[in-house]
Write an enzyme that holds these catalytic residues in place. Sequence first.
Site, PDB file in Angstrom:
ATOM      1  N   THR A 181       0.834  -1.201   0.000  1.00 25.27           N
ATOM      2  CA  THR A 181       0.000   0.000   0.000  1.00 25.27           C
ATOM      3  C   THR A 181       0.868   1.251   0.000  1.00 25.27           C
ATOM      4  O   THR A 181       0.642   2.185  -0.786  1.00 25.27           O
ATOM      5  CB  THR A 181      -0.926  -0.004   1.242  1.00 25.27           C
ATOM      6  OG1 THR A 181      -1.717  -1.188   1.194  1.00 25.27           O
ATOM      7  CG2 THR A 181      -1.809   1.216   1.295  1.00 25.27           C
ATOM      8  N   ASN A 219      -5.196  -9.118  -8.115  1.00 25.36           N
ATOM      9  CA  ASN A 219      -5.263  -9.867  -6.861  1.00 25.36           C
ATOM     10  C   ASN A 219      -6.535 -10.699  -6.730  1.00 25.36           C
ATOM     11  O   ASN A 219      -6.588 -11.634  -5.944  1.00 25.36           O
ATOM     12  CB  ASN A 219      -5.148  -8.922  -5.665  1.00 25.36           C
ATOM     13  CG  ASN A 219      -6.027  -7.708  -5.810  1.00 25.36           C
ATOM     14  OD1 ASN A 219      -5.883  -6.938  -6.760  1.00 25.36           O
ATOM     15  ND2 ASN A 219      -6.944  -7.531  -4.882  1.00 25.36           N
ATOM     16  N   GLN A 276       1.154  -9.119  -6.449  1.00 22.76           N
ATOM     17  CA  GLN A 276       0.721 -10.522  -6.596  1.00 22.76           C
ATOM     18  C   GLN A 276       1.620 -11.305  -7.545  1.00 22.76           C
ATOM     19  O   GLN A 276       1.410 -12.502  -7.740  1.00 22.76           O
ATOM     20  CB  GLN A 276      -0.726 -10.575  -7.113  1.00 22.76           C
ATOM     21  CG  GLN A 276      -1.751 -10.020  -6.138  1.00 22.76           C
ATOM     22  CD  GLN A 276      -1.935 -10.893  -4.896  1.00 22.76           C
ATOM     23  OE1 GLN A 276      -1.550 -12.065  -4.874  1.00 22.76           O
ATOM     24  NE2 GLN A 276      -2.511 -10.330  -3.845  1.00 22.76           N
ATOM     25  N   SER A 330       5.378  -6.613  -2.011  1.00 23.85           N
ATOM     26  CA  SER A 330       5.073  -6.715  -0.583  1.00 23.85           C
ATOM     27  C   SER A 330       5.477  -8.104  -0.090  1.00 23.85           C
ATOM     28  O   SER A 330       5.032  -9.118  -0.647  1.00 23.85           O
ATOM     29  CB  SER A 330       3.567  -6.500  -0.390  1.00 23.85           C
ATOM     30  OG  SER A 330       3.230  -6.670   0.958  1.00 23.85           O
ATOM     31  N   ALA A 331       6.305  -8.143   0.963  1.00 26.13           N
ATOM     32  CA  ALA A 331       6.917  -9.413   1.382  1.00 26.13           C
ATOM     33  C   ALA A 331       5.914 -10.484   1.807  1.00 26.13           C
ATOM     34  O   ALA A 331       6.124 -11.672   1.563  1.00 26.13           O
ATOM     35  CB  ALA A 331       7.900  -9.147   2.522  1.00 26.13           C
ATOM     36  N   HIS A 332       4.803 -10.061   2.441  1.00 25.63           N
ATOM     37  CA  HIS A 332       3.915 -11.102   3.007  1.00 25.63           C
ATOM     38  C   HIS A 332       3.160 -11.894   1.948  1.00 25.63           C
ATOM     39  O   HIS A 332       2.514 -12.901   2.257  1.00 25.63           O
ATOM     40  CB  HIS A 332       2.963 -10.503   4.052  1.00 25.63           C
ATOM     41  CG  HIS A 332       1.821  -9.704   3.513  1.00 25.63           C
ATOM     42  ND1 HIS A 332       0.556 -10.213   3.427  1.00 25.63           N
ATOM     43  CD2 HIS A 332       1.738  -8.428   3.060  1.00 25.63           C
ATOM     44  CE1 HIS A 332      -0.266  -9.277   2.951  1.00 25.63           C
ATOM     45  NE2 HIS A 332       0.431  -8.189   2.718  1.00 25.63           N
ATOM     46  N   THR A 355      12.628   4.934  11.015  1.00 25.28           N
ATOM     47  CA  THR A 355      13.678   3.970  11.356  1.00 25.28           C
ATOM     48  C   THR A 355      13.479   2.702  10.539  1.00 25.28           C
ATOM     49  O   THR A 355      12.366   2.172  10.463  1.00 25.28           O
ATOM     50  CB  THR A 355      13.624   3.647  12.865  1.00 25.28           C
ATOM     51  OG1 THR A 355      13.803   4.879  13.561  1.00 25.28           O
ATOM     52  CG2 THR A 355      14.693   2.651  13.269  1.00 25.28           C
ATOM     53  N   CYS A 361      -8.534  -7.710   1.145  1.00 23.74           N
ATOM     54  CA  CYS A 361      -8.384  -6.347   1.644  1.00 23.74           C
ATOM     55  C   CYS A 361      -9.733  -5.666   1.808  1.00 23.74           C
ATOM     56  O   CYS A 361      -9.858  -4.732   2.559  1.00 23.74           O
ATOM     57  CB  CYS A 361      -7.507  -5.535   0.704  1.00 23.74           C
ATOM     58  SG  CYS A 361      -6.013  -6.394   0.282  1.00 23.74           S
TER      59      CYS A 361
END
Length: 404
Positions: free
Chosen positions: A77, A156, A184, A204-206, A242, A330
């Site tokens: 996002t 997606n 995706q 996106s890693a997940h 950070t 989502c």
Amino acid sequence: MPGSQQRRIYFDHSATTHVLPEVYEAMTPYFLQRFGNASTLHSFGREAKAALEDSRKRIAAVLNCEAQEIVFTSGGTEADNLAIKGVAMYKGKTKGHLIATNIEHHAVLEPFDWLKRLGFETTILPVSSDGLVDPAEVERAVRNDTVLISVMMANNEIGTVQPVREIGKIASSHGIPFHTDAVQALGKLPIDVKADNIDLLSISAHKFHGPKGVGVLYVRRGTKIEPILHGGGQERGLRSSTENVPGAVGMARAAEIAKRDMEKTCAMMKALRDKMLKQVPETVARSYVNGHATKRLVNNAHFRFDFIEGEGLVLQLDFKGIATSTGSACSTGALEPSHVLLALGLTHEQAHGSLRITLGRENTEEEVDYFLQVLPEVVSKLRQISPFNEQRPMGPGDGGACVQ
Ligand code: PLP
């Protein structure tokens, strides 16, 4: 499966995936011992910084770009928001024209809407009934003041794979930055930002067995882009905050594994997925396939069933131990029908009667067979109580099932 030891089958890999043990192990030291802030000068900070830069290099190698072109974000996002708002609003611009399709993720469509409210103009292109955008239409939409084209690599919900290489070529011939949401796609499609003429790409890693809350925006060197988060100036000033070092380490490991195993896992998922695409319409009356017959992600099967409420179907399948989804994860919780399914020309009722199955690297044929066995029973049970069903009861063969 009944009994106290009920099986649990996960068919919702487009919503998220589990972290692979190898990824988890790579991340652990950066939570426990090497927890330094990557922007500090002492040895703790230096080892965190080294891990961050090493992860950047590894992800760059997966995408075929340079390490300095990788910007870590908090997920897909944020990567989409940074690409769209960051390019459109470069040097404080408040005007310009942007192009996208009507099946983009909300993480693209909402920033487009927001920019429109600020005074930008947008063209949201339609897709065909199987979910493809026509590159010629993208070219026709280009104007003198077009500042960005954003077309997703793979959808997606229905899994449609768009002709991004062609669209990238068009964008580049007009000197317009091209962004693609590839959230995706990684691990399921080859990605090469150079060959595909991509200027900005979100991942996106997940979605590929990495941790949640970390993503990347690839920004081609020389692309004019403004930060949307202002603060300490991390990520070469493009994304203050950070750095999420364990996240970056996990993402890099997951991306490497996804690329390494892609051929094998894709062949396996495609065989299982094709079995479902063939058998569901044969065994469940008045069931149909949504999306494109071939230009779709290898792990995606998307069906719709007449006289069925998708939410009821997801709950009944969950009761049988099978996790699926209706619409996109989502937007679950919202009662609105999926904008993607409406964009294909489906009615509200048809959109509500849809089911998404997204396979992963660990699914087995036995799980698929169990699903294929359970589905007709569940659908028939739901149809018996469906207020939409004027012809109940029904059996397989009734109504002439067809694949679209
Ligand atoms: N873009 C696409 C195509 C997605 O499928 C998703 C999540 O489902 C996102 C963006 C958002 O990614 P994230 O959950 O990392 O914010």
